[in-house]
Design a protein around this motif. Structure first.
Motif, PDB file in Angstrom:
ATOM      1  N   THR A  17       0.839  -1.203   0.000  1.00 35.15           N
ATOM      2  CA  THR A  17       0.000   0.000   0.000  1.00 35.15           C
ATOM      3  C   THR A  17       0.871   1.249   0.000  1.00 35.15           C
ATOM      4  O   THR A  17       0.601   2.203  -0.746  1.00 35.15           O
ATOM      5  CB  THR A  17      -0.949  -0.010   1.207  1.00 35.15           C
ATOM      6  OG1 THR A  17      -1.756  -1.193   1.144  1.00 35.15           O
ATOM      7  CG2 THR A  17      -1.853   1.204   1.220  1.00 35.15           C
ATOM      8  N   LEU A  18       1.909   1.255   0.827  1.00 39.26           N
ATOM      9  CA  LEU A  18       2.842   2.385   0.847  1.00 39.26           C
ATOM     10  C   LEU A  18       3.422   2.613  -0.544  1.00 39.26           C
ATOM     11  O   LEU A  18       3.496   3.755  -1.019  1.00 39.26           O
ATOM     12  CB  LEU A  18       3.964   2.130   1.853  1.00 39.26           C
ATOM     13  CG  LEU A  18       5.117   3.154   1.839  1.00 39.26           C
ATOM     14  CD1 LEU A  18       4.636   4.529   2.277  1.00 39.26           C
ATOM     15  CD2 LEU A  18       6.263   2.665   2.706  1.00 39.26           C
ATOM     16  N   GLN A  25       1.510   9.652  -5.543  1.00 36.69           N
ATOM     17  CA  GLN A  25       1.959  11.000  -5.181  1.00 36.69           C
ATOM     18  C   GLN A  25       3.179  11.409  -6.001  1.00 36.69           C
ATOM     19  O   GLN A  25       3.284  12.555  -6.429  1.00 36.69           O
ATOM     20  CB  GLN A  25       2.280  11.074  -3.693  1.00 36.69           C
ATOM     21  CG  GLN A  25       1.049  11.111  -2.831  1.00 36.69           C
ATOM     22  CD  GLN A  25       0.240  12.370  -3.034  1.00 36.69           C
ATOM     23  OE1 GLN A  25      -0.614  12.437  -3.911  1.00 36.69           O
ATOM     24  NE2 GLN A  25       0.523  13.378  -2.252  1.00 36.69           N
ATOM     25  N   ALA A  26       4.117  10.486  -6.205  1.00 40.22           N
ATOM     26  CA  ALA A  26       5.308  10.804  -7.005  1.00 40.22           C
ATOM     27  C   ALA A  26       4.908  11.131  -8.440  1.00 40.22           C
ATOM     28  O   ALA A  26       5.455  12.060  -9.047  1.00 40.22           O
ATOM     29  CB  ALA A  26       6.283   9.632  -6.981  1.00 40.22           C
ATOM     30  N   VAL A  54      10.971   2.147  -0.670  1.00 42.50           N
ATOM     31  CA  VAL A  54      10.892   1.460   0.620  1.00 42.50           C
ATOM     32  C   VAL A  54       9.735   0.461   0.610  1.00 42.50           C
ATOM     33  O   VAL A  54       9.872  -0.674   1.078  1.00 42.50           O
ATOM     34  CB  VAL A  54      10.731   2.479   1.776  1.00 42.50           C
ATOM     35  CG1 VAL A  54      10.341   1.794   3.072  1.00 42.50           C
ATOM     36  CG2 VAL A  54      12.010   3.271   1.958  1.00 42.50           C
ATOM     37  N   GLY A  55       8.594   0.868   0.044  1.00 41.92           N
ATOM     38  CA  GLY A  55       7.439  -0.024  -0.023  1.00 41.92           C
ATOM     39  C   GLY A  55       7.726  -1.283  -0.827  1.00 41.92           C
ATOM     40  O   GLY A  55       7.411  -2.398  -0.397  1.00 41.92           O
ATOM     41  N   TYR A  56       8.351  -1.128  -1.994  1.00 44.41           N
ATOM     42  CA  TYR A  56       8.634  -2.298  -2.822  1.00 44.41           C
ATOM     43  C   TYR A  56       9.700  -3.202  -2.210  1.00 44.41           C
ATOM     44  O   TYR A  56       9.582  -4.425  -2.268  1.00 44.41           O
ATOM     45  CB  TYR A  56       9.034  -1.888  -4.241  1.00 44.41           C
ATOM     46  CG  TYR A  56       7.837  -1.653  -5.113  1.00 44.41           C
ATOM     47  CD1 TYR A  56       6.874  -2.650  -5.301  1.00 44.41           C
ATOM     48  CD2 TYR A  56       7.640  -0.448  -5.742  1.00 44.41           C
ATOM     49  CE1 TYR A  56       5.769  -2.438  -6.081  1.00 44.41           C
ATOM     50  CE2 TYR A  56       6.532  -0.224  -6.540  1.00 44.41           C
ATOM     51  CZ  TYR A  56       5.602  -1.220  -6.708  1.00 44.41           C
ATOM     52  OH  TYR A  56       4.504  -1.003  -7.478  1.00 44.41           O
ATOM     53  N   SER A  85      -6.915  -2.082   0.302  1.00 47.07           N
ATOM     54  CA  SER A  85      -6.404  -0.969   1.110  1.00 47.07           C
ATOM     55  C   SER A  85      -6.083   0.247   0.239  1.00 47.07           C
ATOM     56  O   SER A  85      -6.362   1.383   0.634  1.00 47.07           O
ATOM     57  CB  SER A  85      -5.187  -1.406   1.917  1.00 47.07           C
ATOM     58  OG  SER A  85      -4.145  -1.818   1.074  1.00 47.07           O
ATOM     59  N   VAL A  86      -5.521   0.028  -0.936  1.00 49.37           N
ATOM     60  CA  VAL A  86      -5.215   1.139  -1.834  1.00 49.37           C
ATOM     61  C   VAL A  86      -6.507   1.811  -2.292  1.00 49.37           C
ATOM     62  O   VAL A  86      -6.602   3.044  -2.335  1.00 49.37           O
ATOM     63  CB  VAL A  86      -4.366   0.674  -3.036  1.00 49.37           C
ATOM     64  CG1 VAL A  86      -4.271   1.751  -4.111  1.00 49.37           C
ATOM     65  CG2 VAL A  86      -2.976   0.271  -2.577  1.00 49.37           C
TER      66      VAL A  86
END
Length: 164
Positions: A17-18, A25-26, A54-56, A85-86
């Motif tokens: 999700t992060l 956003q990017a 970081v998420g991946y 969640s997304v």
């Protein structure tokens, strides 16, 4: 072991999700799209792209850890819980619409995961359920994909238990 799965899939879902929300956003910060050094500096100059990395990376290590023990069929299906969640967070954070097709799709995802979990539970209660060999995921190798069958055969050959 159930606690391990529960926590593991929550961690995987959080990292996935992060990554997705950070890429959103990017991407918004990278507009207008152009291939230039100024655009690359703009993309890498804001924190969201690093949240995606970081998420991946976190999702990769979470997934590899889960695959050591989780049956591939339900694990693969449950790894897609981040879609829910997304979707929910996109509605809340980005004011994106959620229509009936998305809701029905989410219900199908949850139903599919539930069906695979029940299938694996029944399989685990059957003959050979006490096989606790390290690296043995158990379950029905055909429930996930062809690679699950190959992994099951490789594990069987490694332990000399293949009855092919």
């Amino acid at each position: 072991m159930k606690r391990f799965y529960f926590i593991g899939f929550l961690v995987l879902m959080a990292f996935d999700t992060l990554a997705q929300l950070s890429f959103k956003q990017a991407g918004n910060a990278a507009l207008p799209l152009e291939f230039s050094t100024a655009w690359l500096a703009r993309v890498f100059g804001q924190p969201w792209i690093y949240g995606a990395f970081v998420g991946y990376i976190g999702a990769f290590f979470s997934w590899m850890t889960l695959l050591k023990r989780a049956p591939i069929g339900p694990a693969f299906a449950a790894s897609h819980l981040e879609i829910l969640s997304v979707l929910a967070l996109s509605y809340w954070l980005f004011d994106e619409r959620i229509g009936m097709p998305q809701i029905i799709g989410c219900l199908f995802i949850v139903a599919g995961i539930a069906c695979l979990a029940v299938s694996e539970t029944q399989e685990a209660e059957g003959p050979g359920a006490d096989d606790d060999t390290p690296g043995h995921a158990g379950g029905n190798p055909g429930a996930g994909s062809a690679s699950a069958g190959a992994a099951h055969l490789a594990a069987s050959a490694e332990h000399g238990t293949h009855r092919g």
